[in-house]
Design a protein around this motif. Structure first.
Motif, PDB file in Angstrom:
ATOM      1  N   UNK A 252       0.835  -1.193   0.000  1.00 36.54           N
ATOM      2  CA  UNK A 252       0.000   0.000   0.000  1.00 36.54           C
ATOM      3  C   UNK A 252       0.872   1.246   0.000  1.00 36.54           C
ATOM      4  N   UNK A 253       0.463   2.245  -0.786  1.00 37.92           N
ATOM      5  CA  UNK A 253       1.223   3.482  -0.878  1.00 37.92           C
ATOM      6  C   UNK A 253       2.097   3.511  -2.112  1.00 37.92           C
ATOM      7  N   UNK A 254       2.894   4.559  -2.246  1.00 33.33           N
ATOM      8  CA  UNK A 254       3.736   4.724  -3.428  1.00 33.33           C
ATOM      9  C   UNK A 254       5.203   4.536  -3.081  1.00 33.33           C
TER      10      UNK A 254
ATOM     11  N   UNK B  38      -3.905  -5.996  -8.280  1.00 31.10           N
ATOM     12  CA  UNK B  38      -2.695  -6.764  -8.548  1.00 31.10           C
ATOM     13  C   UNK B  38      -1.571  -5.988  -9.199  1.00 31.10           C
ATOM     14  N   UNK B  39      -1.795  -4.743  -9.591  1.00 29.90           N
ATOM     15  CA  UNK B  39      -0.756  -3.958 -10.266  1.00 29.90           C
ATOM     16  C   UNK B  39       0.191  -3.322  -9.255  1.00 29.90           C
ATOM     17  N   UNK B  40       1.395  -3.008  -9.717  1.00 32.01           N
ATOM     18  CA  UNK B  40       2.366  -2.301  -8.872  1.00 32.01           C
ATOM     19  C   UNK B  40       2.801  -0.986  -9.495  1.00 32.01           C
ATOM     20  N   UNK B  41       2.171  -0.607 -10.567  1.00 33.39           N
ATOM     21  CA  UNK B  41       2.483   0.652 -11.239  1.00 33.39           C
ATOM     22  C   UNK B  41       1.654   1.778 -10.616  1.00 33.39           C
TER      23      UNK B  41
ATOM     24  N   UNK C 249      -3.307   0.541 -15.145  1.00 31.03           N
ATOM     25  CA  UNK C 249      -2.934   0.259 -16.535  1.00 31.03           C
ATOM     26  C   UNK C 249      -1.463   0.534 -16.809  1.00 31.03           C
ATOM     27  N   UNK C 250      -0.738   1.144 -15.877  1.00 33.97           N
ATOM     28  CA  UNK C 250       0.674   1.445 -16.086  1.00 33.97           C
ATOM     29  C   UNK C 250       1.041   2.768 -15.452  1.00 33.97           C
ATOM     30  N   UNK C 251       2.183   3.318 -15.849  1.00 36.32           N
ATOM     31  CA  UNK C 251       2.653   4.575 -15.264  1.00 36.32           C
ATOM     32  C   UNK C 251       2.283   5.808 -16.087  1.00 36.32           C
ATOM     33  N   UNK C 252       2.057   5.654 -17.370  1.00 36.46           N
ATOM     34  CA  UNK C 252       1.843   6.787 -18.265  1.00 36.46           C
ATOM     35  C   UNK C 252       0.374   7.209 -18.242  1.00 36.46           C
TER      36      UNK C 252
ATOM     37  N   UNK D  17      -2.956  13.344  -9.778  1.00 32.70           N
ATOM     38  CA  UNK D  17      -3.924  12.900  -8.775  1.00 32.70           C
ATOM     39  C   UNK D  17      -4.655  11.625  -9.174  1.00 32.70           C
ATOM     40  N   UNK D  18      -4.575  11.243 -10.428  1.00 30.35           N
ATOM     41  CA  UNK D  18      -5.264  10.033 -10.886  1.00 30.35           C
ATOM     42  C   UNK D  18      -4.277   8.870 -10.797  1.00 30.35           C
ATOM     43  N   UNK D  19      -3.936   8.513  -9.565  1.00 31.34           N
ATOM     44  CA  UNK D  19      -3.019   7.423  -9.271  1.00 31.34           C
ATOM     45  C   UNK D  19      -3.588   6.600  -8.122  1.00 31.34           C
ATOM     46  N   UNK D  20      -3.182   5.348  -8.042  1.00 29.50           N
ATOM     47  CA  UNK D  20      -3.735   4.452  -7.030  1.00 29.50           C
ATOM     48  C   UNK D  20      -3.377   4.852  -5.611  1.00 29.50           C
ATOM     49  N   UNK D  21      -2.229   5.505  -5.404  1.00 26.07           N
ATOM     50  CA  UNK D  21      -1.771   5.820  -4.048  1.00 26.07           C
ATOM     51  C   UNK D  21      -2.242   7.176  -3.544  1.00 26.07           C
TER      52      UNK D  21
END
Length: 322
Positions: free
Chosen positions: A75-77, A195-198, A202-205, A296-300
């Motif tokens: 959890x977190x970035x 399950x993602x770690x980016x 969908x990714x980092x971009x 701001x549109x990131x999982x963390x």
């Protein structure tokens, strides 16, 4: 016709008329949900005969849920995440010990309107939004019915405060006999990452997410010319109907973008009052929204606001134990 009222009397009359108008805007207005309910009933009956194995739908009036498995994640970035804010907490292991049923979509305007209609609940939320300018301002006429832009019943409900969200899940529990609730932050991020770690599922971009999330992009910059946006164009200026973009690996839509989603957690700056038995005055939300710049549109990403606050980008997603 020229007014003959003295200036002070005229000002009082104008104020009375404004207050009367405000009362009219605030008065509960019936929603015509007959067509919406007929469509939901037909969809519910079809779902009962051919329901996907991981889905739960307790009643035509309530959201469809997807059961996600138990598991662990970080959890977190990480410190290496390029868009990370300096105050974001470091990554830590987190566990989801039991499966959770999570709303497949954010709660829609139609679902929220049905809650208002059936429960008689009257929000006292002061909603902030945009009325022609690019500055975020409260407007007395903004509400979940009139957020400052057009919506369909399939768009996510907005102008929802944490108190409104809490009242909504309480109503779901009474309506169905099941225990509905908001997700915790830990549950929400687990569901969003799938399950993602980016930085994003969908990714980092961020520019590769125009078919995955409704955030601020070149479509928004056509109107909000000073905004920082993703270098892609999805055609949506404000909210979009839920499910318009790709689902993540858990089969959940709009986990990022479209609307910020209130979660159960108390904000750190309100935790002391919460533990002392006082009311937690600030709550957390996750996910970013249609107005959010890509960072701001990131999982963390985490956001805190007053529990009574509304905004034309604040919504909710529900959960229950399966």
């Amino acid at each position: 016709m020229t007014s003959t009222l003295p200036g002070s009397v005229g000002a009082v009359v104008v104020l009375i008329l404004m207050l009367a108008g405000l009362a009219g805007w605030r008065r509960a207005e019936p929603e015509d949900l007959a067509g919406w309910r007929a469509e939901r009933m037909a969809a519910f009956h079809a779902w009962q005969t051919d329901s996907p194995p991981r889905e739960i739908w307790d009643h035509p009036d309530v959201p469809i849920l997807v059961t996600i498995p138990a598991g662990t994640y970080l959890q977190g970035s990480p410190s290496t995440e390029r868009e990370r804010f300096p105050d974001e907490p470091e990554q830590r292991p987190a566990a989801i010990p039991q499966p959770i049923a999570v709303g497949r979509y954010p709660v829609t305007r139609g679902e929220y309107a049905r809650f208002i209609e059936d429960s008689g609940y009257r929000p006292r939320t002061v909603c902030r939004g945009y009325a022609g300018e690019t500055e975020l301002l409260p407007r007395w006429h903004f509400s979940w019915r009139r957020p400052g832009f057009g919506q369909t019943n399939d768009d996510p409900a907005v102008c929802v405060s944490w108190y409104d969200a809490s009242a909504y899940v309480d109503w779901l529990s009474r309506r169905t006999g099941e225990h509905y609730r908001l997700l915790t932050e830990t549950e929400w991020e687990y569901a969003a990452r799938a399950g993602s770690r980016t930085a994003r599922w969908w990714g980092d971009d961020p520019a590769k997410g125009c078919d995955a999330a409704n955030g601020a992009d070149l479509t928004a910059k056509d109107r909000f010319t000073d905004w920082e946006v993703a270098n892609c164009r999805d055609g949506a200026l404000f909210t979009s109907p839920v499910g318009s973009y790709h689902a993540n690996a858990f089969g959940l839509y709009d986990m990022l973008g479209n609307v910020w989603q209130w979660v159960e957690d108390c904000a750190e700056d309100s935790q002391a009052e919460d533990k002392s038995g006082g009311r937690c005055s600030r709550r957390m939300m996750r996910g970013g929204a249609w107005h959010s710049n890509p960072r701001y549109v990131r999982s963390a990403v985490r956001r805190a606001d007053a529990a009574e606050s509304g905004y034309a980008a604040y919504g909710l997603r529900v959960a229950r134990d399966p």
